[in-house]
Structure formats: C-alpha cells, structure tokens
Design an enzyme around this catalytic site. Structure first.
Site, PDB file in Angstrom:
ATOM      1  N   THR A 121       0.437  -1.160  -0.025  1.00 35.17           N
ATOM      2  CA  THR A 121      -0.050  -0.054   0.003  1.00 35.17           C
ATOM      3  C   THR A 121       0.893   1.003  -0.251  1.00 35.17           C
ATOM      4  OG1 THR A 121      -1.582   1.274   1.281  1.00 35.17           O
ATOM      5  CG2 THR A 121       0.083  -0.119   2.306  1.00 35.17           C
ATOM      6  N   TYR A 145      -1.704   0.720  10.536  1.00 39.28           N
ATOM      7  CA  TYR A 145      -2.024  -0.430   9.247  1.00 39.28           C
ATOM      8  C   TYR A 145      -0.741   0.189   8.425  1.00 39.28           C
ATOM      9  CZ  TYR A 145      -3.607  -1.132   4.410  1.00 39.28           C
ATOM     10  OH  TYR A 145      -3.530  -1.361   2.691  1.00 39.28           O
TER      11      TYR A 145
END
Length: 345
Positions: A121, A145
């Site tokens: 990501t 995250y």
C-alpha cells in the site's frame, strides 16, 4: 511462458483477491483460494476454483494446500485494511497483517514455493511532500496499518536474500471500481473507500457522504487521490508474476496508480453525472494525518512491465462500481428470498 504454475490466492474471496482470481483464470492459470471469510464472500469465488476456508497463518493448512495443489506461486491479499481500525486495534493489525504474513512466507520457504506477489500500500509512505510518489520516496508510515504492511515488505526482502524465493511488492494507491462484467466487486459492509461510499449514497444505501477537509492546498480545497481501477490493478499482478517466473532471481517493487489525482468533490460529481442525481455532501474538519494529495509516479511499473491500463478513466471506474452495486443488491435480494423460502418450508 510455456507452462503456468498453480497459484494460491490468499484472501481470494475478498474485494481485490476475487478480481485477481478472475484475472488469473481468464489468462489460463490454475488457481486455488484460501480465505477465512471474515470479510470475504464465498459467492465471489467461482465454483470451479478449489476453495479452502481457513486462516492464512495456519502453516499446517498451508502445507496441505501446497501439496494438494502443487502450488508454484502465491498472491497474498489476505489482511485487514481499515486505517482507523488499525489505530484502535494495532496489535490485531500486526497479528493479522504481519505475524500471519510471516507464517505464510515461512510455509512457502519450507515447501519450496518460489514466488510471492504481495498486496502492499501507498500507506507505507506516510504523509509525503508534494509531487508524485516514486518507489524511492522515503517510507515513514503514520498508522499501524502502514507499518504492518511495511514490515511484511521487509520480511519478504530478507527472506529472498536468504532463500530461493522472489517477490513482487505492489504498492496500491486508491483502488476502486469493479469487474467490467459485474462478476465481482466491493461487497464489504461499512467499506470506507470513497468511490464505494459515494455509490452507496447514490443508490440509497447511505444518506450522505462526509467530506473531510475543504481547506487543503488543492484546486477545490478537498483531498486529492490517485484512483486505480481494480481490474487494471490485478492485471499488473498477473504481469508481475510472469516477470518473476521469466527472470529467475529478480524481485520487484512497484507503485500501482495512474499518476493522476482526483479530488473528493470531483469523485462525487462524477457519481452525480452517472446517476443524474445529487449526493448530499456534509463538510467536516480534516482528519488527523490525511495528506492534501497522494498521487503515484507510475514510471517504473510502465518501464518494467508491459502494463497498459484499460480503465484509466474516472467515469469508467464509477460506472463499473455503480453497476456492481445494482448486481449486489439483486444477489442480496435473491439470498433473502431463499432464506424466507427455507424458513417457511
């Protein structure tokens, strides 16, 4: 490529994973799926695909799958993806995204599975300065995250240095849209992706869309993001896997985006144009840590892979997302009808 080895898709019943399964099948690859269905859906996996319901951190299960399927490559999508949830439950995210990825990599090394494509990501970059983000932009995540994904990137690199395994790390920007044939799409309840949220509002599933921040240094004051169609994204995965197989010993780290950003208001306007309606916008203060603009520099992926996006158009992204919302509503209605019939029998 003379032969295509069987691919295990982790999280293959989820949003991006189910699209990857279809892309692999369409290209003639043997595929199997492992998914615990905590956020995925069994209907998203074609009935012809071997399906294992289980935890990607279960090394005994993985060993059995590798043996039964003759797995020659892994596409790893399983994990948790909601940034605010990672802040509230950091240890849960490190367990699900990092510890279980470590188990998967260990099982792959033990079984001699030579290739892993990893779903990473742009959150690993944190809040970069202005300008397009390259793969060499410093990585400094601002939430658990992002850190959980960056840790897995590091584990893959270290494992590849010590064992005969190669990897492709693909760093996603903002994934949106749905399969053009409406075979699968984003189905998770409470999804936070902007295009998904806007399409739910446009189809009466939400009353409004919150717009967080209207005073950024952007053309209309709202945040700008690089939205990539999910089908273009998974096409990059298949090409990356081919590149790993064709050039032994080579690993890849690539940004996945178009290199063009759209603001929150531009996305909402696009949905309005597609439906002929008007989504209610509720203007809210900025959220902590949200950068003004996050746009990829796609130069490396274009130079490295024969990747030519087919859906690099906001209107197409919105059209396919709306199309899936209608199909999903029909599937949900049919499921409810079956349950009513079953309970009455």
């Amino acid at each position: 490529m003379d032969s295509k080895p069987p691919v295990l898709v982790t999280g293959g019943a989820g949003y991006i994973g189910s699209h990857a399964v279809l892309a692999l099948l369409d290209a003639g690859w043997p595929v199997a799926v492992v998914d615990d269905l905590s956020t995925g859906f069994r209907f998203a996996v074609p009935p012809t695909v071997p399906f294992y319901r289980g935890d990607v951190g279960d090394e005994a299960l993985l060993a059995r799958i590798f043996a039964e399927q003759g797995t020659g490559a892994i596409m790893h999508f399983a994990g948790s993806v909601v940034v605010p949830d990672s802040v509230a439950d950091p240890l849960g995210y490190y367990d699900n995204n990092t510890v279980k990825s470590r188990a998967l990599i260990a099982a792959a090394v033990r079984a001699g599975v030579p290739h892993v494509i990893f779903s990473s990501t742009a959150a690993t970059y944190g809040t970069p300065g202005g300008g397009p983000i390259t793969e060499d932009t410093p990585q400094q995540p601002i939430n658990p995250y992002g850190w959980s994904k960056l840790m897995t990137e590091r584990m893959l690199a270290d494992a590849a240095a010590a064992h005969p395994i190669t990897y492709g790390v693909l760093r996603y920007f903002n994934v949106a849209g749905a399969d053009p044939q409406a075979r699968t799409g984003q189905s998770t309840a409470g999804a936070t992706h902007l295009v998904k949220v806007a399409c739910e509002a446009a189809t009466g599933q939400r009353s409004h869309v919150d717009v967080y921040g209207t005073d950024y240094d952007t053309p209309d004051g709202t945040g700008v993001r690089d939205f990539i169609h999910v089908s273009d994204l998974v096409a990059a995965h298949v090409l990356a896997l081919e590149a790993l197989i064709e050039r032994p010993g080579r690993s890849l780290t690539l940004n996945c985006g178009y290199g063009r950003g759209f603001s929150v208001l531009e996305v909402l306007d696009a949905v309005d144009r597609a439906t002929g309606g008007r989504i209610e916008r509720r203007l809210c203060p900025r959220r902590a840590g949200d950068p003004a603009s996050v746009v990829s520099d796609p130069a490396r992926i274009r130079a490295t892979l024969p990747w030519r996006p087919q859906y690099a158009d906001l209107e197409q992204i919105v059209f396919h997302a709306l199309q899936w919302e209608r199909v999903r509503a029909e599937l949900q209605q049919a499921g409810e009808e079956r349950r009513r019939v079953g309970s009455a029998a």
